[in-house]
Design a protein around this motif. Structure first.
Motif: not given
Length: 167
Positions: A83-97
């Protein structure tokens, strides 16, 4: 597409078998219990629909529960991190990546995978161990167990990324 589905099916079976046949037998002084089946949830494609992610996490967790004679704690912890995985990915990923569809070590880089794995494993283990004891009476003891198990699981998962999941 069929090849990708087969690959994840094999990964599901192999991680489940390694967990229940080998790693469930390992327990260092009652504090370190490695749980690497969370790697399956971590390595699912980034664009996996949330319902599929939750169903696969539940299937994996309940399978571990059945073979471990636990009462749903693995399935609850697995669904929690899914459940938290998409949020975690969004938080630790920069927009440029440009995040690869497959969030493995070789595809995302060591620094990104390090942060991702630490967060996912720690959240999984905290949920698992606190649900297992179902009390806050020995809060620090349970926290200590969760952190030590997380560290050991992290090393096994990163090692598996270098040895098995190189592509």
């Amino acid at each position: 597409m069929e090849r990708l589905g087969f690959r994840y099916f094999v990964m599901f079976i192999v991680l489940l078998a390694v967990q229940v046949l080998f790693l469930n037998q390992i327990q260092f002084s009652g504090y370190i219990n490695p749980y690497i089946y969370v790697l399956f949830i971590m390595l699912l494609p980034v664009n996996t629909p949330k319902y599929a992610l939750m169903l696969l996490a539940f299937a994996l967790g309940i399978s571990v529960d059945i073979f471990s004679n636990s009462l749903g704690v693995h399935s609850a912890a697995s669904v929690f991190v899914a459940y938290l995985r998409p949020v975690i990915i969004r938080v630790i990923t920069n927009r440029e990546e440009d995040l690869s569809e497959y969030p493995g070590l070789a595809q995302t880089g060591f620094q990104w995978f390090l942060g991702y794995a630490v967060i996912m494993i720690l959240l999984h283990h905290l949920a698992l161990f606190y649900l297992e004891v179902f009390t806050f009476a020995n809060f620090l003891n349970t926290l200590y167990r969760a952190i030590l198990s997380s560290v050991f699981s992290f090393f096994v998962i990163v090692l598996s990324q270098f040895i098995i999941f190189r592509e």
